[in-house]
Write an enzyme that holds these catalytic residues in place. Structure first.
Site, PDB file in Angstrom:
ATOM      1  N   SER A 182       0.821  -1.223   0.000  1.00 30.67           N
ATOM      2  CA  SER A 182       0.000   0.000   0.000  1.00 30.67           C
ATOM      3  C   SER A 182       0.853   1.270   0.000  1.00 30.67           C
ATOM      4  O   SER A 182       1.837   1.387   0.734  1.00 30.67           O
ATOM      5  CB  SER A 182      -0.913   0.017   1.229  1.00 30.67           C
ATOM      6  OG  SER A 182      -1.591   1.256   1.280  1.00 30.67           O
TER       7      SER A 182
ATOM      8  N   THR B  57      -8.798  -1.804   2.433  1.00 28.87           N
ATOM      9  CA  THR B  57      -8.574  -2.334   1.096  1.00 28.87           C
ATOM     10  C   THR B  57      -8.862  -3.833   1.070  1.00 28.87           C
ATOM     11  O   THR B  57      -9.341  -4.407   2.052  1.00 28.87           O
ATOM     12  CB  THR B  57      -7.169  -1.928   0.568  1.00 28.87           C
ATOM     13  OG1 THR B  57      -7.091  -2.300  -0.794  1.00 28.87           O
ATOM     14  CG2 THR B  57      -6.039  -2.571   1.349  1.00 28.87           C
TER      15      THR B  57
ATOM     16  N   LYS C  83     -13.309  -4.672   2.150  1.00 32.17           N
ATOM     17  CA  LYS C  83     -14.218  -3.553   1.868  1.00 32.17           C
ATOM     18  C   LYS C  83     -15.684  -3.910   2.156  1.00 32.17           C
ATOM     19  O   LYS C  83     -16.440  -3.081   2.646  1.00 32.17           O
ATOM     20  CB  LYS C  83     -14.067  -3.094   0.419  1.00 32.17           C
ATOM     21  CG  LYS C  83     -12.723  -2.415   0.132  1.00 32.17           C
ATOM     22  CD  LYS C  83     -12.667  -1.931  -1.307  1.00 32.17           C
ATOM     23  CE  LYS C  83     -11.386  -1.174  -1.597  1.00 32.17           C
ATOM     24  NZ  LYS C  83     -11.371  -0.608  -2.945  1.00 32.17           N
TER      25      LYS C  83
ATOM     26  N   GLY D 299     -15.372  -5.495  -7.659  1.00 35.57           N
ATOM     27  CA  GLY D 299     -15.652  -4.475  -6.651  1.00 35.57           C
ATOM     28  C   GLY D 299     -15.356  -3.064  -7.144  1.00 35.57           C
ATOM     29  O   GLY D 299     -16.080  -2.119  -6.800  1.00 35.57           O
TER      30      GLY D 299
ATOM     31  N   ASN E  36     -17.770  -7.994 -19.189  1.00 33.04           N
ATOM     32  CA  ASN E  36     -16.948  -8.800 -18.288  1.00 33.04           C
ATOM     33  C   ASN E  36     -16.755 -10.205 -18.836  1.00 33.04           C
ATOM     34  O   ASN E  36     -17.591 -10.722 -19.576  1.00 33.04           O
ATOM     35  CB  ASN E  36     -17.615  -8.881 -16.905  1.00 33.04           C
ATOM     36  CG  ASN E  36     -16.672  -9.398 -15.841  1.00 33.04           C
ATOM     37  OD1 ASN E  36     -15.511  -8.985 -15.793  1.00 33.04           O
ATOM     38  ND2 ASN E  36     -17.137 -10.297 -14.989  1.00 33.04           N
TER      39      ASN E  36
ATOM     40  N   GLY F 249      -3.981   4.259 -13.692  1.00 33.13           N
ATOM     41  CA  GLY F 249      -4.872   4.608 -12.588  1.00 33.13           C
ATOM     42  C   GLY F 249      -4.192   5.230 -11.381  1.00 33.13           C
ATOM     43  O   GLY F 249      -4.794   5.282 -10.308  1.00 33.13           O
TER      44      GLY F 249
HETATM   45  P1  NDP Z   1     -12.046  -7.909  -8.387  1.00 34.17           P
HETATM   46  O1  NDP Z   1     -11.188  -9.054  -8.008  1.00 34.17           O
HETATM   47  O2  NDP Z   1     -13.274  -7.598  -7.607  1.00 34.17           O
HETATM   48  O3  NDP Z   1     -12.508  -8.094  -9.930  1.00 34.17           O
HETATM   49  C1  NDP Z   1     -11.578  -8.458 -10.898  1.00 34.17           C
HETATM   50  C2  NDP Z   1     -12.182  -8.283 -12.275  1.00 34.17           C
HETATM   51  O4  NDP Z   1     -11.166  -8.512 -13.245  1.00 34.17           O
HETATM   52  C3  NDP Z   1     -13.315  -9.251 -12.590  1.00 34.17           C
HETATM   53  O5  NDP Z   1     -14.271  -8.584 -13.374  1.00 34.17           O
HETATM   54  C4  NDP Z   1     -12.605 -10.343 -13.395  1.00 34.17           C
HETATM   55  O6  NDP Z   1     -13.429 -11.018 -14.296  1.00 34.17           O
HETATM   56  C5  NDP Z   1     -11.615  -9.494 -14.165  1.00 34.17           C
HETATM   57  N1  NDP Z   1     -10.445 -10.233 -14.650  1.00 34.17           N
HETATM   58  C6  NDP Z   1      -9.421 -10.722 -13.920  1.00 34.17           C
HETATM   59  N2  NDP Z   1      -8.502 -11.299 -14.708  1.00 34.17           N
HETATM   60  C7  NDP Z   1      -8.976 -11.173 -15.984  1.00 34.17           C
HETATM   61  C8  NDP Z   1      -8.476 -11.577 -17.252  1.00 34.17           C
HETATM   62  N3  NDP Z   1      -7.311 -12.226 -17.387  1.00 34.17           N
HETATM   63  N4  NDP Z   1      -9.205 -11.265 -18.350  1.00 34.17           N
HETATM   64  C9  NDP Z   1     -10.383 -10.598 -18.240  1.00 34.17           C
HETATM   65  N5  NDP Z   1     -10.906 -10.205 -17.058  1.00 34.17           N
HETATM   66  C10 NDP Z   1     -10.205 -10.492 -15.942  1.00 34.17           C
HETATM   67  O7  NDP Z   1     -11.058  -6.652  -8.430  1.00 34.17           O
HETATM   68  P2  NDP Z   1     -11.437  -5.104  -8.259  1.00 34.17           P
HETATM   69  O8  NDP Z   1     -12.664  -4.833  -9.041  1.00 34.17           O
HETATM   70  O9  NDP Z   1     -11.407  -4.744  -6.829  1.00 34.17           O
HETATM   71  O10 NDP Z   1     -10.177  -4.380  -8.935  1.00 34.17           O
HETATM   72  C11 NDP Z   1      -9.974  -4.418 -10.336  1.00 34.17           C
HETATM   73  C12 NDP Z   1      -8.664  -3.711 -10.659  1.00 34.17           C
HETATM   74  O11 NDP Z   1      -8.776  -2.311 -10.383  1.00 34.17           O
HETATM   75  C13 NDP Z   1      -7.488  -4.216  -9.821  1.00 34.17           C
HETATM   76  O12 NDP Z   1      -6.386  -4.354 -10.687  1.00 34.17           O
HETATM   77  C14 NDP Z   1      -7.249  -3.116  -8.820  1.00 34.17           C
HETATM   78  O13 NDP Z   1      -5.897  -3.046  -8.446  1.00 34.17           O
HETATM   79  C15 NDP Z   1      -7.670  -1.892  -9.615  1.00 34.17           C
HETATM   80  N6  NDP Z   1      -8.105  -0.787  -8.760  1.00 34.17           N
HETATM   81  C16 NDP Z   1      -7.418   0.388  -8.849  1.00 34.17           C
HETATM   82  C17 NDP Z   1      -7.791   1.461  -8.072  1.00 34.17           C
HETATM   83  C18 NDP Z   1      -7.028   2.733  -8.187  1.00 34.17           C
HETATM   84  O14 NDP Z   1      -7.174   3.594  -7.299  1.00 34.17           O
HETATM   85  N7  NDP Z   1      -6.234   2.926  -9.214  1.00 34.17           N
HETATM   86  C19 NDP Z   1      -8.919   1.396  -7.125  1.00 34.17           C
HETATM   87  C20 NDP Z   1      -9.600   0.103  -7.139  1.00 34.17           C
HETATM   88  C21 NDP Z   1      -9.182  -0.941  -7.924  1.00 34.17           C
HETATM   89  P3  NDP Z   1     -14.285 -12.309 -13.814  1.00 34.17           P
HETATM   90  O15 NDP Z   1     -15.504 -11.754 -13.138  1.00 34.17           O
HETATM   91  O16 NDP Z   1     -14.604 -13.004 -15.083  1.00 34.17           O
HETATM   92  O17 NDP Z   1     -13.404 -13.107 -12.902  1.00 34.17           O
END
Ligand code: NDP
Length: 266
Positions: free
Chosen positions: A14, A61, A65, A129, A150, A233
Site C-alpha cells: 500500500s 482495502t 471492503k 468491486g 466482463n 490509474g
Molecule cells: P475484483 O477481483 O473484484 O474483480 C476483478 C475483475 O477482473 C473481474 O471482473 C474479473 O473477471 C476481471 N479479470 C481478472 N482477470 C482477468 C483476465 N485475465 N481477463 C479478463 N478479465 C479479468 O477486483 P477489483 O474490481 O477490486 O479491482 C480491479 C482492478 O482495479 C485491480 O487491478 C485493482 O488493483 C484496480 N483498482 C485500482 C484502483 C485505483 O485507485 N487505481 C482502485 C480500485 C481498484 P471475472 O468476473 O470473469 O473473474
C-alpha cells in the site's frame, strides 16, 4: 497526534501512508498514518479496537471492503451503491462507511486528465468491486451510455440491472467507444483483457485502473489501436485518497504535487 491506518490482507504494497503524509504536510496537519495487516477473522476486532483507542480515520482495502461496509452504523450513498467501504470514521460515536473510489476516478478523468464524460459512450471492462464502486459516480457525469463488459458475463448483467446500464460479453463488443476503462485485475499480471480491437476508435480515450512505472499493456494496446490518449490509474489512487482525507479533515488536499511525486517514485 491523530492516528490513521489502512488495513488489508496483504497490505505491504500500500502507498496510502506516503500519500496521506504528503497531504498532511502540505496542509500543516500532524498525523501518523500506518499500514496494518488484518486477517479476515480479525476484521471486526481490529476496527473496533482502532476506533475505541481514539483512531481518527481508517482506509480499507482488499479483501475487507465488504466486511467494513457491513459493520457500519451509517453508510454514505456511495458506499451503499458499492456495497463496500474504503473509508471509515466516527460521527458522534457512530461508525460511518464511505466509498471514495468513484469520486477519485471521476476527479482524475475530468479534472486531472480533462476528459469529458457528458454525452459520451463509456465502456467499462470488468465487473468486480472496483466497477461496483465507480458506476454511480460515472452515471452522475451524464454520459450517453455506459456498457459493462466482463469475462464472466453474468456478473456484468447483475451490475447492469442494479445500476440501469447496459452489459456485454467481452467477445461480443463490436464498436468503438469514446471512453474505455479497464477495471479488470488482468494488468496486475502484465496481461490485458481479451477485448476486440474495434472498441478503440480515433476518438477513444483509454484508462487503466492499474498503474505502474511503465505504461500498462492495456494502455500500449489502446494507443497501438489509435486511441487519442491513454492513462493509468495512479491519479485515481491519489484522488480517492484525497476524498478520504476530506472526509476526515474537512479540507481538500491539493493533489497535483503528490501525484507528480508518486509518479516519479514508481
Ligand atoms: P475484483 O477481483 O473484484 O474483480 C476483478 C475483475 O477482473 C473481474 O471482473 C474479473 O473477471 C476481471 N479479470 C481478472 N482477470 C482477468 C483476465 N485475465 N481477463 C479478463 N478479465 C479479468 O477486483 P477489483 O474490481 O477490486 O479491482 C480491479 C482492478 O482495479 C485491480 O487491478 C485493482 O488493483 C484496480 N483498482 C485500482 C484502483 C485505483 O485507485 N487505481 C482502485 C480500485 C481498484 P471475472 O468476473 O470473469 O473473474
Amino acid at each position: 497526534m491523530d492516528k490513521l491506518v489502512v488495513i488489508g490482507d496483504p497490505i505491504s504494497h500500500s502507498r496510502s501512508p506516503e500519500i496521506h503524509h504528503a497531504f498532511a504536510k502540505a496542509l500543516g496537519i500532524e498525523l501518523n498514518y500506518e499500514k496494518l495487516h488484518v486477517k479476515p477473522e480479525d476484521l471486526e476486532t481490529s476496527i473496533e479496537n482502532f476506533f475505541t483507542q481514539g483512531g481518527k480515520g481508517m482506509n480499507v482495502t482488499v479483501p475487507h471492503k465488504g466486511g467494513a461496509f457491513a459493520m457500519a452504523d451509517i453508510v454514505t450513498p456511495a458506499a451503499k451503491a458499492a456495497k463496500a467501504a474504503n473509508t471509515l470514521y466516527l460521527q458522534e460515536g457512530e461508525l460511518v462507511a464511505d466509498n471514495t473510489d468513484g469520486r477519485g476516478l471521476l476527479q482524475d478523468l475530468t479534472h486531472n486528465l480533462g476528459w469529458t464524460l457528458k454525452a459520451k459512450r463509456i465502456l467499462i471492462i470488468g465487473a468486480g468491486g472496483a466497477v461496483r464502486g465507480v458506476l454511480k459516480s460515472l452515471l452522475c457525469a451524464n454520459p450517453e451510455q455506459i456498457v459493462v463488459a466482463n469475462r464472466t458475463v453474468e456478473k456484468a448483467r447483475e451490475l447492469a440491472v442494479t445500476f440501469g446500464v447496459d452489459f456485454s460479453a467481452l467477445n461480443e463488443l463490436d464498436e468503438a467507444f469514446d471512453i474505455v476503462i479497464n477495471a479488470t485485475s488482468a494488468g496486475l499480471g502484465g496481461e490485458r483483457p481479451a477485448v476486440p480491437d474495434c472498441i478503440i476508435g480515433e476518438q477513444t480515450y483509454a484508462y487503466d485502473m492499474v498503474y505502474g512505472a511503465a505504461p500498462t499493456s492495456f494502455m500500449e494496446w489502446a494507443l497501438g489501436n489509435g486511441a487519442v490518449q491513454a492513462s493509468d490509474g495512479l491519479g485515481m489512487l491519489v484522488e480517492q485518497a484525497a476524498a478520504s482525507f476530506e472526509m476526515w479533515y474537512g479540507q481538500r488536499p491539493v493533489t497535483r504535487d503528490v501525484l507528480q511525486a508518486m509518479r516519479e517514485s514508481l
